[in-house]
Write an enzyme that holds these catalytic residues in place. Structure first.
Site, PDB file in Angstrom:
ATOM      1  N   TYR A 156       0.855  -1.189   0.000  1.00  0.00           N
ATOM      2  CA  TYR A 156       0.000   0.000   0.000  1.00  0.00           C
ATOM      3  C   TYR A 156       0.889   1.236   0.000  1.00  0.00           C
ATOM      4  O   TYR A 156       1.813   1.339   0.813  1.00  0.00           O
ATOM      5  CB  TYR A 156      -0.895   0.012   1.247  1.00  0.00           C
ATOM      6  CG  TYR A 156      -1.701   1.291   1.367  1.00  0.00           C
ATOM      7  CD1 TYR A 156      -2.939   1.400   0.749  1.00  0.00           C
ATOM      8  CD2 TYR A 156      -1.213   2.391   2.063  1.00  0.00           C
ATOM      9  CE1 TYR A 156      -3.677   2.577   0.824  1.00  0.00           C
ATOM     10  CE2 TYR A 156      -1.946   3.573   2.142  1.00  0.00           C
ATOM     11  CZ  TYR A 156      -3.171   3.651   1.518  1.00  0.00           C
ATOM     12  OH  TYR A 156      -3.883   4.814   1.585  1.00  0.00           O
ATOM     13  N   GLU A 213      -2.884   7.680  -4.474  1.00  0.00           N
ATOM     14  CA  GLU A 213      -2.747   6.373  -3.815  1.00  0.00           C
ATOM     15  C   GLU A 213      -2.517   5.260  -4.824  1.00  0.00           C
ATOM     16  O   GLU A 213      -3.121   5.253  -5.896  1.00  0.00           O
ATOM     17  CB  GLU A 213      -4.037   6.096  -3.027  1.00  0.00           C
ATOM     18  CG  GLU A 213      -4.063   4.774  -2.289  1.00  0.00           C
ATOM     19  CD  GLU A 213      -5.454   4.470  -1.730  1.00  0.00           C
ATOM     20  OE1 GLU A 213      -5.725   4.832  -0.580  1.00  0.00           O
ATOM     21  OE2 GLU A 213      -6.274   3.873  -2.460  1.00  0.00           O
TER      22      GLU A 213
END
Ligand code: GDP
Ligand code: MN
Length: 380
Positions: A101, A189
């Protein structure tokens, strides 16, 4: 403003962040052709402004173009978090060795952008954030220097990446910060940022949110806006330059000034009602804004009463009154209108309103209570 994955990946590609080849399709036949062009196994991915698409059945592997067509047909029938899927991204499938992530976002608590990085990437990152926040690295980024290469390398190493993988990841993170910074994003992201079985680093997913207040200097991003899921009220509010946030109550609020608008919403709640929206018509005295505000509010069919709360300072109450009369001429408003106004030119305003048989209270408490009563009356 949120971008779709395929749009965010365009920005990534321009910044040199590696992504798998992808083609957008709006029909099963288009998806089949796209899969044919890409060749080999593909992943069909719903393009909606929502996370958790994988879990909702919106991300599917297809081995052949026929299968891509079938999967697309199914995905185009889905609604994910209430949003109907209208497009898919057909993208080359990859063999994943690890999922990370990675995100750059504005952390309001530290008043800085931060890099968030975790080895626990993939579809369960929200859960990790709750159950094991320590598994997510948070590194503040100095606005004057940006994310420096050594910081990115050290972060990658701290989540267990080594050698070439750490370097490839660090390079992506520095570029991700460039996207975040140059596009005025509030979030950029990659989840997951994968290392493939061939040892390549790749952004498998992409999510970018642009700061609405900076959109005026990004025409190219404004052109990416997808209005398909926006309400008529929100579109109109943006066109007219009014701050409008629809909520789930039934009392439509038209207020001048953000502070007074919030106080009005609080008072509505205090007296047992529920505001249908936040709407700030601003501090100017433009009757047109009043007309626009009423147009916006009347697009919301759940509104049972409309409350005007005007404190006249720079805003002149007589201008607001004229705006209300103009709006009543132009629009059919079939819910009760409660007006509270006080301050500059309030006497004149009352005279103008009286011409059409309208009255206005001075007390905010009374106005709010009257609006709640009117909404309840309308409900019977
Ligand atoms: P999200 O659920 O909305 O975050 O959508 P993602 O794009 O992140 O996809 C969800 C998950 O699908 C990812 O975390 C991957 O595990 C998986 N996935 C997506 N693309 C591929 C692919 O090309 N190959 C493989 N093996 N898995 C993929
Ligand atoms: Mn994802």
């Amino acid at each position: 403003m949120n971008l779709h994955e395929y749009q965010a990946k365009e920005l990534f590609q321009r910044a040199g962040i590696p992504v798998a080849q992808g083609i957008v399709a709006t029909t099963p036949a288009e998806a089949r052709a796209a899969a044919q062009r890409i060749g080999g196994a593909v992943v069909v991915k719903a393009q909606v402004h929502s996370g958790g698409r994988g879990k909702a059945g919106g991300v599917k592997l297809a081995q052949t173009p026929e299968e891509a067509e079938e999967k697309t047909r199914a995905i185009l029938q889905l609604s994910i978090q209430g949003l109907p899927v209208r497009k898919v991204l057909v993208t080359s499938a990859v063999d994943i060795a690890s999922e990370t992530y990675a995100a750059i976002l504005v952390d309001r608590a530290v008043k800085q952008p931060i890099l968030m990085l975790s080895a626990a990437g993939g579809i369960d990152i929200e859960e990790t954030a709750h159950t094991n926040p320590g598994a997510i690295l948070r590194i503040p980024i100095d606005l004057t220097t940006g994310l420096l290469p050594w910081q990115a390398r050290s972060a990658a190493q701290r989540i267990g990446k080594k050698g070439k993988e750490a370097l490839a990841m660090a390079d992506m993170l520095v570029r991700l910060y460039q996207v975040f910074w140059s596009e005025d994003a509030s979030l950029a992201e990659i989840n997951p940022l994968v290392i493939t079985k061939d040892g390549e680093a790749l952004a498998l997913d992409a999510k970018v949110s642009i700061d609405d207040n900076a959109l005026f200097r990004h025409d190219d991003l404004e052109a990416m806006r997808d209005t398909a899921d926006e309400t008529a009220g929100s579109i109109l509010a943006r066109q007219k330059g009014l701050s409008y946030v629809p909520l789930d109550g039934d009392i439509g609020c038209v207020v001048n000034g953000a502070g007074l608008a919030m106080a009005t919403m609080d008072l509505v709640q205090f007296y047992g009602g529920k505001p249908a929206n936040f709407l700030d018509i601003g501090g100017s005295s433009n009757p047109e804004k009043v007309v626009a505000a009423l147009k916006i509010i009347t697009t919301d069919s759940t509104v049972k009463a409309i409350l005007f709360n005007i404190f006249g300072g720079i805003t002149r109450c007589d201008d607001v009154a004229r705006g209300i009369l103009t709006a009543l001429d132009q629009l059919t408003i079939d819910v009760p209108l409660v007006i509270r106004l006080t301050g500059t030119n309030e006497d004149l305003a009352r005279k103008i309103l009286a011409e059409k048989g309208l009255t206005a209270t001075t007390s905010m408490d009374e106005g709010v209570q009257a609006a709640i009563a009117a909404a309840r009356g309308g409900a019977q």
